[in-house]
Design a protein around this motif. Structure first.
Motif, PDB file in Angstrom:
ATOM      1  N   TRP A   1       2.882   5.345   4.756  1.00 43.78           N
ATOM      2  CA  TRP A   1       4.012   6.207   5.123  1.00 43.78           C
ATOM      3  C   TRP A   1       4.307   5.997   6.605  1.00 43.78           C
TER       4      TRP A   1
ATOM      5  N   CYS B   1       6.665   1.003   3.492  1.00 47.28           N
ATOM      6  CA  CYS B   1       6.186   0.660   2.153  1.00 47.28           C
ATOM      7  C   CYS B   1       5.433  -0.658   2.227  1.00 47.28           C
ATOM      8  N   TYR B   2       4.120  -0.596   2.086  1.00 46.07           N
ATOM      9  CA  TYR B   2       3.264  -1.779   2.207  1.00 46.07           C
ATOM     10  C   TYR B   2       3.446  -2.460   3.564  1.00 46.07           C
TER      11      TYR B   2
ATOM     12  N   CYS C   1       4.376   3.673  -2.874  1.00 49.75           N
ATOM     13  CA  CYS C   1       4.097   3.026  -1.587  1.00 49.75           C
ATOM     14  C   CYS C   1       2.844   3.683  -1.029  1.00 49.75           C
TER      15      CYS C   1
ATOM     16  N   LEU D   1       1.471  -3.860  -5.962  1.00 48.81           N
ATOM     17  CA  LEU D   1       2.874  -3.462  -5.856  1.00 48.81           C
ATOM     18  C   LEU D   1       3.514  -3.362  -7.244  1.00 48.81           C
TER      19      LEU D   1
ATOM     20  N   GLU E   1      10.139   5.764  -4.892  1.00 43.44           N
ATOM     21  CA  GLU E   1       9.569   6.491  -3.755  1.00 43.44           C
ATOM     22  C   GLU E   1      10.400   6.306  -2.487  1.00 43.44           C
ATOM     23  N   MET E   2      10.814   5.073  -2.213  1.00 40.23           N
ATOM     24  CA  MET E   2      11.544   4.814  -0.963  1.00 40.23           C
ATOM     25  C   MET E   2      12.949   5.413  -1.003  1.00 40.23           C
TER      26      MET E   2
ATOM     27  N   ALA F   1       7.914   1.718  -6.395  1.00 44.18           N
ATOM     28  CA  ALA F   1       8.077   1.677  -4.941  1.00 44.18           C
ATOM     29  C   ALA F   1       9.518   2.027  -4.553  1.00 44.18           C
TER      30      ALA F   1
ATOM     31  N   ALA G   1       1.723  -7.839   1.356  1.00 42.84           N
ATOM     32  CA  ALA G   1       1.397  -6.514   0.828  1.00 42.84           C
ATOM     33  C   ALA G   1       0.106  -6.548   0.028  1.00 42.84           C
TER      34      ALA G   1
ATOM     35  N   VAL H   1      10.947  -1.882   0.400  1.00 43.74           N
ATOM     36  CA  VAL H   1      10.006  -2.422  -0.592  1.00 43.74           C
ATOM     37  C   VAL H   1       9.914  -3.935  -0.422  1.00 43.74           C
TER      38      VAL H   1
END
Length: 343
Positions: free
Chosen positions: A44, A47-48, A41, A72, A80-81, A77, A63, A53
């Protein structure tokens, strides 16, 4: 501290659960880094531009419009999330620990406060990891911050644990020597963890394929500039910006550090073995060290398998926690012996 009432037990359970959750956060952080999802992503804390996501066609189109340079990749993603969600949950639990600690005079205050400060700094480092596109010093600091939170939670749990074992029979002089040795050992292990973080942050884990040190000409390739914390500005630090010789230098120092750490941990384990009351810690140190060495060798021999690399990260944390435990127990025993001596 003795848990004499139900509320104190709940506090202990909250700290214990937060400790387990912090281990999961560290493991997920390693998994995120090793799957190249640290920039899954590009913004912060969302995410996008979304809280999750992007999933629908409209969200994905939006996005793509706002972040045309970073297409993407849903799996990265989500990696990370998921890490962010669980880390955020841990932050809420640590806030709850602080609230509960300050509501009862008999509960520890310093460690909960340090935890809250560390979590805030860790959140900033998480943000900078993304906004500064994986700058190595930030990535390494983020790793150390996660390890610090785990160790602080474990220390708090040790403080709350029912019934400390008396160590007055060991003697104040042996305890003093053990205390100094334990402090030195903790510093050595932390330094090795930092070297491991620097190796990972600069994508130097796979540059050496031979054991025990590296390829035959590593001495000629050695470059001390590889250890400068501030690098020239780059658009992105993903996949590394250092040249081959600099990455070899980092990897070699990490391996030499591993050898030094092995000697120090074994010496500490031997000192613990000499005291029957500390022998269980001796076993723990040797087992964790053996596992960590085996995982490190496997990483080299098998070209960094994902599961092994994550396990190497977590086992390194386990070794640090065990060393912190020994240091805490010996320090508490030394203070106890001093008090016993006065009376």
């Amino acid at each position: 501290m003795i848990l004499t009432n139900k509320n104190d037990r709940y506090f202990f359970y909250l700290v214990s659960f937060s400790f387990v959750l912090s281990l999961a956060v560290v493991a997920l952080g390693a998994f995120t880094r090793l799957t190249e999802a640290g920039l899954g992503c590009p913004d912060w804390p969302g995410c996008y531009g979304f809280l999750t996501v992007p999933q629908t066609a409209l969200e994905q189109q939006t996005a793509a419009e706002f972040f045309p340079q970073t297409p993407l990749e849903p799996q990265k993603a989500w990696n990370e999330m998921l890490h962010r969600y669980i880390a955020g949950t841990l932050g809420i639990f640590i806030l709850a620990i602080n609230i509960m600690a300050w509501r009862q005079l008999s509960r520890p205050k310093l460690l909960p406060l340090l935890l809250l400060i560390t979590v805030i700094i860790q959140a900033l480092l998480g943000m900078w990891t993304v906004t500064l596109v994986l700058m190595p010093v930030v990535v390494m600091a983020h790793l150390l911050g996660g390890f610090t939170i785990v160790c602080l939670l474990w220390l708090l749990r040790l403080q709350l644990h029912i019934g400390h074992v008396s160590m007055t029979q060991v003697g104040i002089k042996p305890l003093y020597r053990l205390r100094i040795a334990a402090i030195v050992s903790v510093i050595v292990v932390i330094s090795q963890v930092a070297l491991g973080g620097w190796t990972a942050a600069n994508y130097a884990a796979l540059v050496c394929t031979q054991l025990p040190i590296c390829e035959a000409n590593w001495q000629q390739l050695f470059d001390s500039k590889a250890f400068l914390l501030v690098h020239p500005q780059h658009d992105s630090y993903q996949y590394g910006v250092l040249d081959y010789g600099q990455r070899v230098s980092i990897h070699v120092v990490h391996r030499i550090g591993a050898m030094v750490t092995t000697v120090v941990v074994l010496a500490m384990a031997w000192l613990c073995w000499l005291q029957p009351i500390l022998r269980r810690y001796s076993w723990g140190l040797v087992l964790l060290l053996t596992l960590q060495i085996a995982l490190g060798v496997t990483n080299v021999a098998a070209s960094l398998p994902l599961a092994v690399a994550v396990a190497h990260n977590v086992t390194g944390l386990g070794l640090l926690v065990m060393m912190v435990t020994v240091s805490y127990r010996v320090g508490a025993g030394y203070r106890q012996s001093q008090q016993h001596r006065r009376y």
